[in-house]
Write a protein that holds these residues in place. Structure first.
Motif, mmCIF file in Angstrom:
data_model
loop_
_atom_site.group_PDB
_atom_site.id
_atom_site.type_symbol
_atom_site.label_atom_id
_atom_site.label_comp_id
_atom_site.label_asym_id
_atom_site.label_seq_id
_atom_site.Cartn_x
_atom_site.Cartn_y
_atom_site.Cartn_z
ATOM 1 N N ASP A 189 18.984 2.484 3.889
ATOM 2 C CA ASP A 189 19.156 1.610 3.008
ATOM 3 C C ASP A 189 17.850 1.557 2.057
ATOM 4 N N GLU A 190 16.864 1.507 2.722
ATOM 5 C CA GLU A 190 15.539 1.617 1.775
ATOM 6 C C GLU A 190 15.217 2.778 1.087
ATOM 7 N N VAL A 191 15.688 3.820 1.239
ATOM 8 C CA VAL A 191 15.465 5.286 0.619
ATOM 9 C C VAL A 191 16.648 5.101 -0.553
ATOM 10 N N LYS A 192 17.687 4.356 -0.192
ATOM 11 C CA LYS A 192 18.723 4.364 -1.501
ATOM 12 C C LYS A 192 17.904 3.353 -2.565
ATOM 13 N N ARG A 193 17.408 2.224 -2.054
ATOM 14 C CA ARG A 193 16.741 1.286 -3.084
ATOM 15 C C ARG A 193 15.444 1.660 -3.640
ATOM 16 N N VAL A 194 14.828 2.603 -3.087
ATOM 17 C CA VAL A 194 13.644 3.185 -3.835
ATOM 18 C C VAL A 194 14.280 4.244 -4.753
ATOM 19 N N ARG A 195 15.243 5.102 -4.512
ATOM 20 C CA ARG A 195 15.633 6.004 -5.212
ATOM 21 C C ARG A 195 16.391 5.284 -6.571
ATOM 22 N N SER A 196 16.975 4.229 -6.466
ATOM 23 C CA SER A 196 17.662 3.641 -7.507
ATOM 24 C C SER A 196 16.629 2.985 -8.570
ATOM 25 N N LYS A 197 15.362 2.996 -8.141
ATOM 26 C CA LYS A 197 14.125 2.415 -9.106
ATOM 27 C C LYS A 197 13.480 3.470 -9.807
ATOM 28 N N LEU A 198 14.031 4.997 -9.483
ATOM 29 C CA LEU A 198 13.198 5.980 -10.163
ATOM 30 C C LEU A 198 13.653 5.759 -11.482
ATOM 31 N N SER A 199 12.858 6.266 -12.317
ATOM 32 C CA SER A 199 13.165 6.517 -14.051
ATOM 33 C C SER A 199 13.917 7.655 -14.253
ATOM 34 N N VAL A 200 14.776 7.372 -15.215
ATOM 35 C CA VAL A 200 15.624 8.624 -15.696
ATOM 36 C C VAL A 200 15.459 8.334 -17.271
ATOM 37 N N GLY A 201 15.683 9.488 -17.861
ATOM 38 C CA GLY A 201 15.978 9.642 -19.120
ATOM 39 C C GLY A 201 14.757 10.096 -19.646
ATOM 40 N N GLU A 202 14.504 9.861 -21.084
ATOM 41 C CA GLU A 202 13.408 10.333 -21.675
ATOM 42 C C GLU A 202 12.267 9.390 -21.711
ATOM 43 N N SER A 203 10.936 9.949 -21.635
ATOM 44 C CA SER A 203 9.685 8.851 -21.276
ATOM 45 C C SER A 203 9.385 8.213 -22.745
ATOM 46 N N LEU A 204 8.833 7.050 -22.661
ATOM 47 C CA LEU A 204 8.461 6.372 -23.813
ATOM 48 C C LEU A 204 7.325 6.885 -24.369
ATOM 49 N N ALA A 205 6.827 6.551 -25.509
ATOM 50 C CA ALA A 205 5.490 7.005 -26.223
ATOM 51 C C ALA A 205 4.615 5.920 -25.850
ATOM 52 N N TYR A 206 5.190 4.744 -25.803
ATOM 53 C CA TYR A 206 4.267 3.485 -25.793
ATOM 54 C C TYR A 206 4.783 2.572 -24.486
ATOM 55 N N CYS A 207 3.865 1.927 -23.740
ATOM 56 C CA CYS A 207 4.240 1.190 -22.704
ATOM 57 C C CYS A 207 5.079 0.083 -23.177
ATOM 58 N N GLU A 208 6.213 -0.359 -22.433
ATOM 59 C CA GLU A 208 7.128 -1.445 -22.646
ATOM 60 C C GLU A 208 6.308 -2.795 -22.459
ATOM 61 N N GLU A 209 5.584 -2.603 -21.376
ATOM 62 C CA GLU A 209 4.770 -4.078 -21.022
ATOM 63 C C GLU A 209 3.510 -4.372 -22.319
ATOM 64 N N CYS A 210 2.718 -3.427 -22.385
ATOM 65 C CA CYS A 210 1.621 -3.687 -23.286
ATOM 66 C C CYS A 210 1.518 -3.063 -24.552
ATOM 67 N N GLY A 211 2.418 -2.118 -24.662
ATOM 68 C CA GLY A 211 2.432 -1.417 -26.220
ATOM 69 C C GLY A 211 1.189 -0.461 -26.278
ATOM 70 N N GLU A 212 0.530 -0.193 -25.236
ATOM 71 C CA GLU A 212 -0.746 0.851 -25.224
ATOM 72 C C GLU A 212 0.181 2.530 -25.185
ATOM 73 N N SER A 213 -0.370 3.227 -25.835
ATOM 74 C CA SER A 213 0.062 4.600 -25.850
ATOM 75 C C SER A 213 0.057 5.119 -24.315
ATOM 76 N N ILE A 214 1.208 5.930 -24.085
ATOM 77 C CA ILE A 214 1.257 6.595 -22.827
ATOM 78 C C ILE A 214 0.750 7.980 -22.888
ATOM 79 N N PRO A 215 -0.101 8.407 -22.376
ATOM 80 C CA PRO A 215 -0.695 9.950 -22.515
ATOM 81 C C PRO A 215 0.358 11.073 -22.362
ATOM 82 N N GLU A 216 0.355 11.981 -23.188
ATOM 83 C CA GLU A 216 1.404 12.952 -22.947
ATOM 84 C C GLU A 216 1.521 13.632 -21.641
ATOM 85 N N ALA A 217 0.433 13.821 -21.005
ATOM 86 C CA ALA A 217 0.259 14.394 -19.467
ATOM 87 C C ALA A 217 1.480 13.560 -18.890
#
Length: 88
Positions: free
Chosen positions: A21-49
């Protein structure tokens, strides 16, 4: 060794189920899709690396660290209590 009304192996089954159950919970929180260029919390640029290293990243390092800290303070599950409740 099981006791009471439980069958042999019941404790291990409960541990296995809790872990799964814990493994399933953690896997469900993994990010998917395209990365954002800017943080959705503070708006700072997210480094390309970081964007290349983590697929679907949505937060900068500092906001992610803060979120991880808040999540760890909530605590996990009490596996021992789970086992005890199954055996009583």
């Amino acid at each position: 060794m099981a006791g009471g009304w439980s069958h042999d192996g019941a404790v291990q089954e409960q541990i296995d189920a809790s872990t799964e159950d814990e493994v399933k919970r953690v896997r469900s929180k993994l990010s998917v899709g395209e990365s954002l260029a800017y943080c959705e919390e503070c708006g700072e640029s997210i480094p390309e690396a970081r964007r290349k290293a983590i697929a679907g990243v949505r937060l900068c390092v500092s906001c992610q660290a803060e979120q991880d800290k808040q999540n760890s303070e909530k605590g996990g599950f009490n596996r021992r209590a789970s086992k005890d409740s199954q055996l009583r």
